[in-house]
Each structure stands twice: as structure tokens, then as C-alpha cells.
Design a protein around this motif. Structure first.
Motif, PDB file in Angstrom:
ATOM      1  N   ARG A  73       0.848  -1.186   0.000  1.00 17.25           N
ATOM      2  CA  ARG A  73       0.000   0.000   0.000  1.00 17.25           C
ATOM      3  C   ARG A  73       0.882   1.234   0.000  1.00 17.25           C
ATOM      4  O   ARG A  73       1.940   1.281   0.596  1.00 17.25           O
ATOM      5  CB  ARG A  73      -0.886   0.019   1.243  1.00 17.25           C
ATOM      6  N   GLY A  74       0.414   2.282  -0.673  1.00 24.12           N
ATOM      7  CA  GLY A  74       1.149   3.531  -0.712  1.00 24.12           C
ATOM      8  C   GLY A  74       0.371   4.561  -1.497  1.00 24.12           C
ATOM      9  O   GLY A  74      -0.672   4.276  -2.090  1.00 24.12           O
ATOM     10  N   ASN A  75       0.887   5.778  -1.508  1.00 31.01           N
ATOM     11  CA  ASN A  75       0.270   6.869  -2.249  1.00 31.01           C
ATOM     12  C   ASN A  75      -1.166   7.086  -1.763  1.00 31.01           C
ATOM     13  O   ASN A  75      -1.397   7.289  -0.593  1.00 31.01           O
ATOM     14  CB  ASN A  75       0.342   6.600  -3.756  1.00 31.01           C
ATOM     15  N   PHE A 256      10.698   3.213  12.810  1.00 29.53           N
ATOM     16  CA  PHE A 256       9.272   3.275  12.524  1.00 29.53           C
ATOM     17  C   PHE A 256       8.578   4.367  13.348  1.00 29.53           C
ATOM     18  O   PHE A 256       7.810   4.081  14.266  1.00 29.53           O
ATOM     19  CB  PHE A 256       8.621   1.915  12.790  1.00 29.53           C
ATOM     20  N   PRO A 257       8.825   5.639  13.030  1.00 27.96           N
ATOM     21  CA  PRO A 257       8.107   6.716  13.708  1.00 27.96           C
ATOM     22  C   PRO A 257       6.654   6.790  13.236  1.00 27.96           C
ATOM     23  O   PRO A 257       6.291   6.244  12.190  1.00 27.96           O
ATOM     24  CB  PRO A 257       8.884   7.962  13.277  1.00 27.96           C
ATOM     25  N   THR A 658       5.107  -0.636   3.902  1.00 27.98           N
ATOM     26  CA  THR A 658       4.605  -1.108   2.621  1.00 27.98           C
ATOM     27  C   THR A 658       5.108  -0.238   1.474  1.00 27.98           C
ATOM     28  O   THR A 658       4.953  -0.606   0.310  1.00 27.98           O
ATOM     29  CB  THR A 658       3.068  -1.145   2.600  1.00 27.98           C
ATOM     30  N   GLU A 659       5.684   0.900   1.804  1.00 27.00           N
ATOM     31  CA  GLU A 659       6.434   1.698   0.827  1.00 27.00           C
ATOM     32  C   GLU A 659       7.444   2.533   1.597  1.00 27.00           C
ATOM     33  O   GLU A 659       7.124   3.078   2.656  1.00 27.00           O
ATOM     34  CB  GLU A 659       5.528   2.593  -0.017  1.00 27.00           C
ATOM     35  N   PRO A 675       3.559   3.115   6.803  1.00 28.80           N
ATOM     36  CA  PRO A 675       3.525   2.020   7.782  1.00 28.80           C
ATOM     37  C   PRO A 675       2.551   0.915   7.386  1.00 28.80           C
ATOM     38  O   PRO A 675       1.456   1.172   6.866  1.00 28.80           O
ATOM     39  CB  PRO A 675       3.061   2.714   9.072  1.00 28.80           C
ATOM     40  N   GLY A 676       2.970  -0.324   7.644  1.00 24.80           N
ATOM     41  CA  GLY A 676       2.085  -1.459   7.438  1.00 24.80           C
ATOM     42  C   GLY A 676       1.072  -1.584   8.558  1.00 24.80           C
ATOM     43  O   GLY A 676       1.207  -0.985   9.628  1.00 24.80           O
TER      44      GLY A 676
END
Length: 689
Positions: A73-75, A256-257, A658-659, A675-676
């Protein structure tokens, strides 16, 4: 890995019976009904029962079960990035796989990440499938078949509730209006969620879903034995969080902030699909025509610097101000396919067909100075600093044929050929300037299949793939990008042992890719660029096994290894590196058990482990995500057509992206990561009647 393969029978069987006859799994991967184990392609088949057992509800859930394949997932809300056998999706370009629903190719990036409901089966074909599926099937194909209307009245309902105040439901009914002549099916799905990924600046969640629902209706008209007319319509409407990137100031893809943007990102839109499929059986062959019309609209508004004025007072790239962004997308697509498929009762089997596609895609992209965190600022002309407005038109034509000939009872030669022609035109709405390009390609395929005995085969395949080129946005430094083509050499096998209680399938392959498509941002002009890597070589292996040692028990294992190598590029430092988004090693394992626990009540349990190895995000291989594994669990009790379950996904709450985009590929002065989904748990009830 799951009961996907073992449960995909063409006729009902005792789902708890060990040794279920996987030779009877019927798929239509090659446009005709064939047993899965007789098809010389690496295919994973998922039936409705298998989808239910694994709790699969989306394309991403399907892909998570497949080695050498990933779904990121992204964008924006509807965007997804599919990677199959090292070939990857990029923003604003064609996907590397053919995604087909009821025979209709879905042609845009936004159509891949959809909810899956009321399905007959899903087939995942691995390796280039250009000879039959055409352009974009360079990595493979996903063939989704929805449930057909039935003569007897039947229905289902499904309701689940999970953390994040997430509610999902689906329901449907089917029956006859006129027995054996006119049948109907209606179904739908709905989701809403407060979200699970926290924005630590705003205090809300970036992955909220205000609503996302789909409604589908089908009519099946069979006025005579040889003629059937199948009409399908579907409507979807959604609104949810978008562009939920976190700023990773350390530049380490293993930090992972939380997301910290000040603009509340959202996307909303709707789509509609109409499909008419007509089949006529002449006896010697069946003629099929599929006409389809799709309309998709989406707008999104979001942060562009992905930060806020408190944590980053210097603003976008240190220029002293914050930026926001938005896109307005509208797409209309019409497609027509006609094919004639021979009967399969002789040593010679053939098919021939043609395909036409007409697409109009309007895309407006704006960037604006953010002074008050309100997404509506995009409509203030005094704040807009980027405004690219384009209309892209695409007309594609194709002709294809395939012949299978049984040289011996145990030896079959298959030859396929497809010609694709793709005409593209882009209009700059601001200036009125137009430009056009044409691409075309022949896609041959040859397979030799040896079947020494029932349930076992070995095959050797030469196949090709073609992903069309196109235009970047008007006025950017790289005006267009070339078509991607490849040659694939593959050896594979399918076997069954121990009275079909053990199935082992596998393959080894090598692909030579010309003009591999990839994506980056030109920081000097803040332009999104699709470009080409001159030559890439991809080698890999896949191995899948399913064992059913005793009644009700099934164990599965799937392993994938991929080695991608950049051999020629405009960036000499990248030669010898892996291609973007490559994950060299993936593993999926599952254990499932269903047994009687008293009277007519059954207990069900399923555990899955999905391992993802190192992930190389960019072509420079500088940003590498560490390996991680996700543990999924599902437990329930069932009685007749009713079941209640508890479930957990990512039970160990692993962090991952995820990206992930480095500054050199984003145009920003910091890295960003999407983030996933964290740990998800809940309960589900379902009923069928």
C-alpha cells in the motif's frame, strides 16, 4: 499457503476428507476449463471455501499467500504496488500483472486493491502470460471469478468486528426468476473503521475508513441450451484516509516513527462497472463475447511535506513554508473481447480471438502552500504553486491464438501468439498541446509438456511479455518512457503422491528484461518521472507443497527465491544491483485442522506464518528493510451453514513499511515510509443458506 489448492474442487466433496482430489480442481486460466494439475503453468487456485478458511477479503490477502509476490500500500487510498517475480508496479503506469474480473481486464493501478466478496474462485498465474492475457501480463495474471446465479434460492451473510472499531459485513442472495431460464444474484460488502495507524501530531488515525461499500448484481439468461447471456453490474463508493506517510529523519528503513502530517489526508470516490458476456456453443467450438464499460473517479487531498510546522518549522525542504497536495482523477474504459474456443475432446485443441480497449483518463495534480492545515486550500488560486492538468487517451488492439496438440498420449506441444498495438495520446489541458506515441509487440509462447502418468507432469516453456510505454506529466525533464519487454525461460513440474495426499509443484525460471520500468522524482524540478532501466536479468525458483496426512488436517508450505540483476542503466553505480522493491526470499506456511467436536458441531483452527526477507527499496540498494514474519491465527466452531470465529493478523505486531522512499527518489530532503497494518484482532460470524 493454505487449503487454497486442495479445496478448489469442481464438485462438492467432504471438506474434511484427507486426500481430496486435487486432480479435479477445475480452472479457466487458459480460457477453457481444465484440471489444475494438467495445466503447465504455476497456478494457485482459491475457492470460496478456501477464501473463507483463510479469512481472505482483499487482493492483498490473496497476494500474501503467494511466494515471489508482494502487495504494498502507498500513495492514495486506492493505490497499490504489486510485485511479481521481480517486476513491479509504479505510480501512474500500467501494472505488471493482468488483473481480470469475470473476463474483464482491470486497466488501472487503482482497480487492483479491491474488496473480494461472493467469489467462486481466484486463480493466480505466475510468469508472463502475454500470449493470452496481452499487454501488462509481464509478471503473471490474477483471474477473479464471481459466483454465478443459481437455480435454487440461496444466500449468505457475514459480519465481523475488529480493533480500531472496524466493522465489515457482506451479504447476498441468489435464485431463479424463471427456472432454468432466468436467474439472478445480488450481493454487497461494507466496511468502516476508525483506523489503527496513529498520527502522533493530530491525534487521529491515517488509515480510517469512513465508508467503503460495493453492490453487485448479475442476471443469467439461458433461453436455449447452447446460448447463455450473463449481465453483471457493480457500483462502489468510498471515503478513507490517504497518503499516511511517516517522515523517517534517520533515513533508516528499520526505524518506525508515527506519521506526523498536519493536513488530514483523505480520498473519496466511486466506480461503476457494466459487463455483458454472451456464449454460444456450436458443438465443435464455443463463441464468447465480453463487452465491458468502467467508470472510476477519485479525488484526494493530503500533506506534501508529510510533517507539521511544530516539528519542522523550516517547512518543505527547508524553504520556510508547508506544502499540501491533491489529485483529481477520472477514468472511463470500454473493452470488447471476442474468442472462439474449440471443444477439448480431441488431440488438437485451439482458440482464437481479438481484443479492443478504449480508455480516457483525466488527471489533475496540484501542490499548494499550506497556511492553516485545511485541505480546501487547494481551491485557492493564490496558494496553488503546481498545477498539472492532462487528459490521456489510449486505444489498444490485439489478436491472439493458441493451439495444443497431443503428439503422444503423454506429450503435448502448445504454441501461442498474440499481437498488441497500443496508441497513446496526451493533451496538456493548460496549453492545449498534444502529443502521441504508438507501441506494438508480438508475444509468442511455446510449451512442451510431458505427462508420464496421471497426476504428474513436467514442462518447459518459452514465453514473452510486453508492458506498454507512455507519457510522463507535461513539461517534465523526461517526456516519455519506453515499453517494457521480456523473454522468459522456465522449467516446471506438478506432482501428486501417496494417493494424492501430497502435492508438490515447482519451477525454475530466468527472464531477460529490456527497458525495465521504474519511478523516481527529479528534485530540481519536483517532477514525478517514469523511466527505464536498460537491461535486467531475473532468475528464481518456486516450490509449493500441500500435505493431507489424515482426515481434516492440511499442512502447506510455499517458498520463493528471486535474484534480480541490473545489467544496463543510465546510472552506472546501480549496475549489478537488485531492482527496486525486490524481496529475494519469501516463505508461507500454514496448518489447518477441522474436526467434529460433538454432534453436528465442528471445530476449526488455522495458523499461518508469512515470512518476508530483506526488501531492497531503491535501485541503488542503499535502503534495505530487515526480514520480518507475520503470524496469523483463526479459530472457530461451525454447525451446518453457521460459523463463529476469532481471528488475529500480525499477531506479534511486527513493524514494517509497505512503501519506503529515499530522498533521491522522492524529491524531499527526508525519507518517508508508509507504515504497514499493525496487529488486528476480532470476531466474525457467518451464515449460508
Amino acid at each position: 499457503m493454505s487449503s487454497m489448492t486442495a479445496q478448489a474442487q469442481s464438485a462438492p466433496q467432504d471438506q474434511g476428507e484427507a486426500g481430496a482430489d486435487t486432480a479435479d480442481i477445475i480452472i479457466t486460466a487458459q480460457q477453457r476449463a481444465e484440471p489444475l494439475q494438467n495445466v503447465p503453468i504455476q497456478v494457485r487456485a482459491f475457492t470460496d471455501q478456501a477464501l473463507s478458511d483463510a479469512g481472505i477479503r482483499s487482493t492483498g490477502d490473496i497476494i500474501a499467500q503467494i511466494p515471489n509476490m508482494s502487495f504494498d500500500r502507498g500513495n492514495n487510498y486506492s493505490s497499490s504496488f504489486v510485485t511479481m517475480r521481480g517486476l513491479t508496479q509504479i505510480t501512474n503506469a500500467d501494472p505488471p500483472i493482468a488483473f481480470v474480473i469475470d473476463g474483464v481486464p482491470q486497466t488501472s493501478q487503482e482497480q487492483l486493491g479491491v474488496a473480494l466478496f461472493d467469489l467462486e474462485r481466484v486463480e493466480v498465474l505466475k510468469g508472463p502470460q502475454g500470449a493470452l492475457y496481452g499487454r501488462n501480463a509481464v509478471g503473471g495474471a490474477i483471474n477473479v471469478v464471481t459466483k454465478a446465479p443459481t437455480n435454487d434460492f440461496a444466500g449468505f451473510g457475514n459480519l465481523s468486528y475488529a480493533n480500531g472499531d472496524t466493522l465489515e459485513t457482506s451479504a447476498g442472495a441468489s435464485g431463479a426468476i424463471v427456472d432454468d431460464v432466468l436467474r439472478f444474484r445480488v450481493s454487497g460488502t461494507y466496511k468502516q473503521s476508525d483506523g489503527l495507524i496513529r498520527n502522533s501530531f493530530r491525534g487521529d488515525h491515517t488509515d480510517f475508513v469512513d465508508h467503503d461499500y460495493s453492490l453487485r448484481g448479475r442476471l443469467l439468461f439461458t433461453p436455449s441450451e447452447p446460448l447463455s447471456i450473463d449481465l453483471r453490474g457493480q457500483y462502489r463508493d468510498f471515503r478513507g484516509g490517504t497518503n499516511g506517510y511517516a517522515v523517517v529523519k534517520s533515513g533508516n528503513p528499520n526505524d518506525f516513527p508515527d506519521p506526523q502530517s498536519n493536513i488530514p489526508g483523505f480520498a473519496k470516490g466511486h466506480s461503476g462497472d457494466l459487463t455483458a458476456k454472451i456464449d454460444y456453443d456450436f458443438g465443435f467450438a464455443t463463441l464468447t463475447g465480453i463487452s465491458a464499460y468502467t467508470r472510476f473517479k477519485q479525488i484526494y487531498r493530503a500533506d506534501l511535506d508529510f510533517s507539521n510546522p511544530v516539528d519542522t518549522p523550516s517547512g518543505f525542504n527547508g524553504l520556510g513554508f508547508q506544502l499540501g497536495q491533491g489529485q483529481d482523477l477520472s477514468q472511463k474504459t470500454f473493452s470488447q473481447e471476442i474468442r472462439l474456443v474449440s471443444a477439448d475432446n480431441g488431440p488438437l485443441r485451439w482458440l482464437v480471438g481479438g481484443y479492443y480497449l478504449n480508455t480516457r483518463r483525466a488527471l489533475r495534480t496540484r501542490g499548494f502552500i499550506d497556511i492553516n492545515s485545511d485541505p480546501a486550500q487547494i481551491d485557492n488560486p493564490g496558494l496553488v504553486i503546481i498545477d498539472n492538468n492532462e487528459i490521456a487517451r489510449n486505444k489498444a488492439y490485439a489478436g491472439f491464438a493458441q493451439v495444443d496438440y497431443d503428439i503422444l498420449d503423454t506429450l503435448t506441444l502448445t504454441g501461442g501468439l498474440r499481437y498488441d498495438s497500443d496508441d497513446r495520446e496526451q493533451t496538456n489541458v493548460t496549453t492545449g498541446a498534444k502529443r502521441d506515441l504508438s507501441f506494438d509487440h508480438w508475444q509468442p509462447k511455446v510449451t512442451l509438456t510431458w505427462k508420464p502418468r496421471n497426476g504428474r507432469l513436467v514442462y518447459a516453456t518459452y514465453s514473452t511479455g510486453f508492458r506498454s510505454g507512455g507519457f510522463n506529466a507535461p513539461n517534465v525533464t523526461v517526456p516519455s518512457f519506453k515499453a517494457e519487454t521480456l523473454e522468459n525461460f522456465e522449467l516446471g513440474f506438478k506432482t501428486q503422491w501417496l494417493d494424492r495426499r501430497l502435492t508438490i509443484n515447482g519451477s525454475a525460471f530466468m527472464m531477460n528484461v529490456d527497458n525495465y520500468q521504474f519511478f523516481y522524482v527529479d528534485a530540481l524540478t519536483a517532477s514525478q518521472i517514469i523511466d527505464n532501466i536498460g537491461k535486467v536479468r531475473i532468475k528464481g525458483i518456486e516450490l509449493e507443497a500441500i500435505a493431507q496426512p489424515v482426515k481434516g488436517l492440511e499442512a502447506g508450505l510455499a517458498i520463493g527465491y528471486i535474484d534480480t540483476n541490473i545489467r544496463k542503466t543510465l546510472f552506472p553505480a546501480d549496475i549489478g544491483n537488485r531492482t527496486p522493491r525486490t524481496t529475494p526470499f519469501t516463505l508461507n506456511a500454514s496448518l489447518q485442522y477441522r474436526t467434529a467436536i460433538g454432534g453436528d458441531i465442528e471445530g476449526f483452527g488455522r495458523i499461518e506464518y508469512q515470512h518476508s526477507g530483506k526488501k531492497y527499496w531503491g535501485a541503488d540498494n542503499a535502503a534495505v528493510q530487515d526480514p520480518f514474519g507475520m503470524l496469523n491465527l483463526r479459530l472457530g466452531v461451525e454447525r451446518g451453514g453457521f460459523g463463529i470465529y476469532g481471528f488475529a493478523r500480525n499477531l506479534l505486531n511486527k513493524n514494517y513499511y509497505t512503501e519506503y522512499v529515499q530522498p533521491k527518489y522522492s524529491g524531499l530532503n527526508v525519507a518517508i515510509g508508509y507504515p504497514g497494518t499493525p496487529r488486528t484482532y476480532g470476531v466474525e460470524a457467518k451464515i449460508t443458506f
